[in-house]
Design a protein around this motif. Structure first.
Motif, short mmCIF file in Angstrom:
data_model
loop_
_atom_site.label_atom_id
_atom_site.label_comp_id
_atom_site.label_asym_id
_atom_site.label_seq_id
_atom_site.Cartn_x
_atom_site.Cartn_y
_atom_site.Cartn_z
N ASN A 29 -29.56 37.62 -67.45
CA ASN A 29 -29.01 38.12 -68.00
C ASN A 29 -27.66 38.32 -68.47
OD1 ASN A 29 -30.13 40.89 -68.02
ND2 ASN A 29 -29.81 41.14 -65.98
N GLU A 70 -22.18 28.93 -64.69
CA GLU A 70 -22.84 28.81 -62.94
C GLU A 70 -22.61 28.21 -61.59
OE1 GLU A 70 -25.82 31.07 -62.18
OE2 GLU A 70 -25.76 29.49 -61.15
N VAL A 109 -43.51 36.46 -61.73
CA VAL A 109 -44.11 37.14 -62.60
C VAL A 109 -43.60 37.60 -63.91
CG1 VAL A 109 -46.46 37.36 -62.16
CG2 VAL A 109 -45.27 38.74 -60.69
N SER A 121 -28.17 42.62 -63.26
CA SER A 121 -29.06 43.66 -62.36
C SER A 121 -28.27 44.74 -61.61
CB SER A 121 -29.65 42.70 -61.40
OG SER A 121 -30.24 42.43 -62.55
N ILE A 174 -36.74 40.92 -64.16
CA ILE A 174 -36.77 39.72 -65.99
C ILE A 174 -36.53 40.45 -66.93
CG2 ILE A 174 -37.01 37.71 -67.02
CD1 ILE A 174 -39.25 36.60 -64.45
C1 LIG Z 1 -37.75 36.29 -54.91
C2 LIG Z 1 -37.50 37.20 -55.70
C3 LIG Z 1 -38.53 37.87 -56.39
C4 LIG Z 1 -38.72 38.46 -57.97
N1 LIG Z 1 -39.69 38.54 -58.54
C5 LIG Z 1 -39.25 39.26 -59.05
C6 LIG Z 1 -40.85 39.20 -60.80
O1 LIG Z 1 -42.33 38.16 -60.30
N2 LIG Z 1 -40.87 39.36 -61.56
C7 LIG Z 1 -39.56 40.03 -62.09
O2 LIG Z 1 -39.74 40.27 -62.92
N3 LIG Z 1 -37.93 40.11 -60.75
C8 LIG Z 1 -38.23 40.10 -60.27
N4 LIG Z 1 -37.22 39.42 -59.13
C9 LIG Z 1 -35.94 40.29 -59.38
C10 LIG Z 1 -35.32 39.32 -60.81
O3 LIG Z 1 -35.81 37.54 -60.70
C11 LIG Z 1 -34.37 39.51 -61.10
O4 LIG Z 1 -33.79 40.98 -61.07
C12 LIG Z 1 -33.42 38.79 -61.92
O5 LIG Z 1 -33.99 37.52 -61.73
C13 LIG Z 1 -31.85 39.15 -61.87
O6 LIG Z 1 -30.78 38.46 -62.75
P1 LIG Z 1 -29.70 38.68 -63.00
O7 LIG Z 1 -29.16 37.78 -64.62
O8 LIG Z 1 -29.19 40.65 -63.50
O9 LIG Z 1 -29.10 38.04 -62.11
P2 LIG Z 1 -28.74 37.05 -61.03
O10 LIG Z 1 -30.13 36.68 -61.68
O11 LIG Z 1 -28.70 37.14 -59.59
O12 LIG Z 1 -28.12 35.84 -61.87
C14 LIG Z 1 -26.38 35.48 -61.65
C15 LIG Z 1 -26.29 34.42 -61.70
O13 LIG Z 1 -25.02 34.27 -61.17
C16 LIG Z 1 -24.32 32.72 -60.38
N5 LIG Z 1 -23.83 33.45 -59.59
C17 LIG Z 1 -23.23 33.79 -58.38
N6 LIG Z 1 -22.27 33.19 -57.50
C18 LIG Z 1 -21.40 32.87 -58.71
C19 LIG Z 1 -19.70 32.64 -58.87
N7 LIG Z 1 -19.00 32.30 -57.69
N8 LIG Z 1 -19.66 31.76 -59.70
C20 LIG Z 1 -20.81 31.51 -60.80
N9 LIG Z 1 -21.87 32.05 -61.17
C21 LIG Z 1 -22.29 32.52 -59.64
C22 LIG Z 1 -25.88 32.56 -59.61
O14 LIG Z 1 -25.94 31.38 -58.74
C23 LIG Z 1 -26.57 33.39 -60.60
O15 LIG Z 1 -27.38 32.24 -61.01
C24 LIG Z 1 -37.11 38.72 -57.97
C25 LIG Z 1 -36.35 38.48 -57.47
C26 LIG Z 1 -36.24 37.93 -56.63
C27 LIG Z 1 -35.07 36.92 -55.32
#
Ligand SMILES: Cc1cc2nc3c(=O)[nH]c(=O)nc-3n(C[C@H](O)[C@H](O)[C@H](O)COP(=O)(O)OP(=O)(O)OC[C@H]3O[C@@H](n4cnc5c(N)ncnc54)[C@H](O)[C@@H]3O)c2cc1C
Length: 559
Positions: free
Chosen positions: A13, A32, A58, A534, A542
C-alpha cells in the motif's frame, strides 16, 4: 531538494500511494524498516533455494485499476490461477470445489442434491452483493456526521445503490451485515463440510468464530476479488507475493520514487500541529511537505508521536480502542515430496488449489472456543497451498513448499503456568520482546502476552499433527519449517498484536469507522499527516486500494 512526501513503510500500500503521487509529479521518498520490500506481501529465501511467500500467499483482491494504471504486467507481475478448494474429511471422504462450475455442482450433489441447486443461487446472490459493495472499495468513505454537501452526496449515492437492489438482494445485504457466517449459510445449505469450508472466509483475520454475528459480511469481503475479470477467483503471483510488491516498486521507481530499505522511522516530526517530516532510528531528520503512514495506528500515533501532547484526547482514546487481537499464525514448510492425502491419494490436481482443514462447523467453532479462553487451537482451521505445483521456479527441482495459514493463534495466551511443553528446536526469528506497546493499550485481563516464545514449537507441532491426520506422510517429507506466531508477526512485520490486516476486519471497524469514526478519510488530526495502509478503508488483503484512495484524496486535496 526537500521531499514533497515521505511514505512510512514499503508494504504494497505504501508503494502504491508513492507511485500514484509520483505519477502526479510529486517528489516522493519511501522508507522501509526491513531489508526487503513488501511488508506482509513479501517473498524471502528462508531456506536455501526456497523462495517463500512468508505471510500472504494468494492474491485476488488487487484492484484492476492499479494493475492497469501502474502497468504492473510490464513490471513483472504475472498471476497464475489457483484452482479450487479441497477439504479432506476425517471420515475418509472429501469436498473438492473447482473453478469448473459443472464439476463443482456434481461434487456438491454427491453430498446433497439440494445444496447443488442452492449453490447456483448462492453464487448469483453473492455476485450481486459484491457488485453493490465494489464501487465502495474505491471511494473515500463519507463522514455520516458531517453536513457538508459532498459528504451528504456520498451517503445519497449509497442509499440510491441500496434502493436499486432487487428486494431479495436488499434483505441479503442486511443479513450479511448482521448475521454470523454459519447462520447466513444455514439458510442456503445443509452439508456440514460445505458450510464449514465456506464460513472460513468469514473469520480470517478476526478474533471471532464462524457463529459470531457480523462474520457473514467478511465472507463478502473475500468474494470481491477478481482475476482477469473473473469474479472471486484467486491466484498465485509468479515468484510469490513479494513479486507483487516488487512490480509496484518498479512502477514507483519509474515514476521517480526513491525507496530506501533498512530505514526505520522512529518519530514523525510535528510542529505547530503540522507534520514536517520524520526522524529515523539512526537520528537522521528528513523533512517533507506531507507524511503518509502505511503502518498501523498503534505505530503511527502511539509510537511515532507524543500522543498526549500532539493529538486531541478524544482521538487518542479512539485509537487506543481500535482492536487488533491477532488470531492467526503461519507455518511454512519446505518439503522433499508432496503430501499424500488418505482420502484422495496421489499427486492429483486437488493439490493445486487451496487445501482447507475445515471438516465441520463444530470443528471450526471448537477451534475458536479454545482461542477465546487464551489457548491456540489444538485442532486449528488451516488454509494451505502448495505454490510450487503452479510455479516450480520458487524451490529446488522436485522440492515443494507447503504454506499453512493457521487460525486460531490468539496473541494473548494464558499465563506460563498453563504453557504446554514444546518438542523440537526453535524456529522463526526471536528477539527480546518488550510488549511495550501494551502499556499504551488495553491488554487481555489476566493474560500474559509473552508466552509465544515458549509455545512456538508446540504450535508448529500442532499444525503438523493436524495435517498428519489427513496426510500421514507429512512428517517424513519435511526438510525445514518456519513457524510464525502472532508475536513474530508483530516483531518482524510491525503488525501490532500480529493482526494480519493491521487491525481486525470486523464490521464495527470498517468503512467510515476505519480506523476510527470521524477519521476514515485518510487524513488525521495532524495537518499534512495521512494514513494509507490496511488500517484504512477498505482494509486488509493485497488490494492496494487504501494506498490508491489515499493518494487520490491527497492529490484532490492539495490541488
Ligand atoms: C500471515 C498473513 C497471511 C496473509 N494472507 C493473505 C493472503 O493470502 N491474501 C491476501 O490478500 N492478504 C493476505 N494477508 C493480508 C495482507 O498481506 C496485508 O493486508 C497487506 O499485505 C498489508 O499491506 P500494507 O501495505 O497495508 O501493510 P504492511 O504490509 O503491513 O506494510 C507496512 C510496512 O511498513 C513497514 N514498517 C513498519 N514499521 C516501520 C518503521 N518504523 N519504519 C519504516 N517502515 C516500517 C513494515 O516493515 C512493512 O513493510 C496476510 C497477512 C498475513 C500477515
Amino acid at each position: 531538494m526537500k521531499n514533497h512526501a515521505i511514505v512510512i513503510g514499503g508494504g504494497h500500500n505504501g508503494l502504491v500511494a508513492a507511485a500514484y503521487l509520483a505519477r502526479a509529479g510529486r517528489k516522493v521518498l519511501v522508507l522501509e524498516r526491513r531489508h526487503v520490500l513488501g511488508g506482509a506481501a513479501v517473498t524471502e529465501e528462508i531456506f536455501p533455494g526456497f523462495h517463500v511467500s512468508v505471510c500472504s500467499y494468494v492474491v485476488s483482491l488487487l484492484r484492476p485499476e492499479i494493475i492497469r494504471d501502474l502497468d504492473l504486467p510490464r513490471h513483472g507481475l504475472e498471476i497464475l490461477p489457483l484452482d479450487g478448494t479441497f477439504t479432506p474429511m476425517p471420515s475418509g471422504d472429501y469436498l473438492w470445489r473447482v473453478n469448473d462450475h459443472a464439476k463443482t455442482r456434481r461434487e456438491i450433489a454427491r453430498h446433497s442434491k439440494l445444496d447443488a441447486e442452492a449453490y447456483d443461487e448462492y453464487g448469483k446472490a453473492m455476485v450481486e452483493m459484491a457488485r453493490f459493495v465494489k464501487p465502495i472499495l474505491n471511494m473515500t468513505p463519507p463522514d455520516p456526521m458531517s453536513l457538508d454537501p459532498r459528504e451528504l452526496r456520498k451517503l445519497l449515492f449509497l442509499g440510491k445503490r441500496f434502493r436499486a437492489l432487487p428486494d431479495g438482494d436488499r434483505y441479503n445485504q442486511v443479513q450479511l451485515m448482521t448475521m454470523s457466517a454459519v447462520d447466513f449459510l444455514d439458510q442456503w445449505f445443509e452439508t456440514d463440510v460445505l458450510k464449514a469450508t465456506m464460513s472460513a472466509s468469514g473469520i480470517i483475520g478476526t478474533f471471532q468464530g464462524v457463529r459470531s454475528p457480523g462474520t457473514a459480511y467478511v465472507l463478502l469481503h473475500h468474494y470481491m476479488g477478481e482475476i482477469d475479470g473473473a469474479f472471486r477467483s484467486w491466484g498465485f503471483a509468479r515468484g510469490g507475493t513479494g513479486a507483487i510488491s516488487h512490480a509496484i516498486a518498479a512502477a514507483a521507481r519509474e515514476a521517480g520514487v526513491e525507496i530506501r530499505t533498512e530505514a526505520p522511522v522512529a518519530r514523525i516530526s510535528v510542529k505547530n500541529g503540522r507534520a514536517s517530516g520524520v526522524v529515523l532510528a539512526n537520528g537522521d531528520e528528513l523533512s517533507a511537505d506531507l507524511v503518509l503512514s502505511s503502518v498501523d495506528p498503534n505505530l503511527t500515533f502511539l509510537k511515532f508521536m507524543d500522543a498526549d501532547r500532539e493529538l486531541p484526547a478524544d482521538f487518542v482514546e479512539e485509537i487506543r480502542r481500535y482492536k487488533y487481537r491477532g488470531s492467526s499464525g503461519k507455518v511454512n514448510l519446505a518439503l522433499d515430496a508432496l503430501p499424500n492425502f488418505t482420502c484422495l491419494p496421489g499427486e492429483g490436481p486437488h493439490l493445486r488449489g487451496a487445501i482447507s482443514i475445515s471438516p465441520g462447523v463444530d470443528y471450526m467453532e471448537r477451534a475458536y472456543d479454545q482461542a477465546k479462553y487464551g489457548e491456540f487451537s489444538r485442532r486449528p482451521y488451516m488454509d494451505m497451498v502448495i505454490p510450487t505445483l503452479t510455479d516450480p521456479s520458487i524451490a529446488p527441482p522436485g522440492k515443494h513448499i507447503l504454506s499453512c495459514f493457521v487460525q486460531y493463534a490468539p496473541y494473548h495466551l494464558k499465563g506460563r503456568a498453563e504453557a504446554l511443553p514444546h518438542t523440537g528446536a526453535r524456529s522463526g526469528a526471536a528477539q527480546p520482546h518488550t510488549g511495550a506497546h501494551l502499556q499504551d493499550r488495553q491488554s487481555g485481563a489476566g493474560l500474559q502476552p509473552c508466552d509465544w516464545d515458549d509455545q512456538r514449537e508446540a504450535f508448529g507441532d500442532t499444525v503438523i499433527d493436524t495435517i498428519a491426520e489427513y496426510a500421514p506422510n507429512i512428517r517424513d517429507i519435511i526438510l525445514h519449517r518456519q513457524v510464525l506466531t502472532p508475536l513474530d508477526l508483530e516483531r518482524d512485520f510491525g503488525l501490532t498484536e500480529g493482526n494480519i490486516f493491521q487491525g481486525e476486519l470486523s464490521l464495527e471497524q470498517l468503512f467510515f469507522a476505519r480506523p476510527v469514526p470521524g477519521w476514515a478519510q485518510y487524513k488525521t488530526p495532524v495537518r499534512n499527516l495521512w494514513m494509507c495502509g490496511s488500517a484504512t478503508h477498505p482494509g486488509g488483503g493485497i488490494m492496494g486500494a487504501p494506498g490508491r484512495n489515499a493518494a487520490l484524496r491527497i492529490l484532490g486535496h492539495t490541488r
